[in-house]
Write a protein that holds these residues in place. Structure first.
Motif, PDB file in Angstrom:
ATOM      1  N   LYS A 119       0.840  -1.211   0.000  1.00 12.62           N
ATOM      2  CA  LYS A 119       0.000   0.000   0.000  1.00 12.62           C
ATOM      3  C   LYS A 119       0.870   1.254   0.000  1.00 12.62           C
ATOM      4  O   LYS A 119       0.584   2.216  -0.728  1.00 12.62           O
ATOM      5  N   ARG A 142       2.213   1.667  -3.499  1.00 10.10           N
ATOM      6  CA  ARG A 142       1.136   1.950  -4.454  1.00 10.10           C
ATOM      7  C   ARG A 142       0.683   3.409  -4.346  1.00 10.10           C
ATOM      8  O   ARG A 142       0.346   4.038  -5.340  1.00 10.10           O
ATOM      9  N   GLU A 143       0.682   3.946  -3.139  1.00 10.42           N
ATOM     10  CA  GLU A 143       0.165   5.295  -2.921  1.00 10.42           C
ATOM     11  C   GLU A 143       1.265   6.328  -2.668  1.00 10.42           C
ATOM     12  O   GLU A 143       0.981   7.454  -2.258  1.00 10.42           O
ATOM     13  N   GLU A 166       1.005   9.821  -4.561  1.00 16.38           N
ATOM     14  CA  GLU A 166      -0.068  10.646  -3.996  1.00 16.38           C
ATOM     15  C   GLU A 166       0.320  11.147  -2.607  1.00 16.38           C
ATOM     16  O   GLU A 166       0.035  12.287  -2.246  1.00 16.38           O
ATOM     17  N   PHE A 167       0.967  10.300  -1.838  1.00 17.97           N
ATOM     18  CA  PHE A 167       1.437  10.680  -0.508  1.00 17.97           C
ATOM     19  C   PHE A 167       2.409  11.859  -0.604  1.00 17.97           C
ATOM     20  O   PHE A 167       2.283  12.841   0.120  1.00 17.97           O
ATOM     21  N   VAL A 213      -3.477  12.276  -0.338  1.00 20.43           N
ATOM     22  CA  VAL A 213      -4.172  11.195   0.361  1.00 20.43           C
ATOM     23  C   VAL A 213      -4.837  11.786   1.596  1.00 20.43           C
ATOM     24  O   VAL A 213      -4.436  12.841   2.087  1.00 20.43           O
ATOM     25  N   GLN A 218      -4.696   8.021   5.775  1.00 19.79           N
ATOM     26  CA  GLN A 218      -3.743   7.336   4.902  1.00 19.79           C
ATOM     27  C   GLN A 218      -2.369   7.973   5.015  1.00 19.79           C
ATOM     28  O   GLN A 218      -1.354   7.278   5.016  1.00 19.79           O
ATOM     29  N   HIS A 219      -2.338   9.286   5.073  1.00 16.27           N
ATOM     30  CA  HIS A 219      -1.061   9.993   5.189  1.00 16.27           C
ATOM     31  C   HIS A 219      -0.325   9.553   6.450  1.00 16.27           C
ATOM     32  O   HIS A 219       0.869   9.251   6.412  1.00 16.27           O
TER      33      HIS A 219
END
Length: 80
Positions: free
Chosen positions: A8, A11-12, A15-16, A21, A25-26
């Protein structure tokens, strides 16, 4: 918070790094990066690459090069 895991986080990651995010999520990804050297290294590479590209996009070509390119384009257009 819980560790979101490498999959994860990777994958992110983009965006992070762009703060795209949600807060939860951050926090999860930031915590994972603190505890995972591999993902932290990947984040450093991604952040560095993003910064280098951003700087390169802000730089302008030297005036002399610009003039040479325009002159060459005009010469090509004149023959067509």
């Amino acid at each position: 918070m819980t560790d979101c895991g490498c999959e994860k986080a990777q994958r992110e990651l983009e965006e992070f790094l762009r703060n795209e995010v949600c807060k939860t999520q951050h926090t999860d990804i930031a915590e994972h990066l603190e505890n995972c050297q591999g993902c932290r290294d990947e984040a450093l590479v991604a952040r560095t690459l993003t910064e280098v590209v951003a700087r390169a996009c802000k730089e302008a070509a030297p005036e002399e090069l610009r003039d040479q390119v325009l002159e060459r384009l005009r010469a090509i257009q004149a023959t067509h």
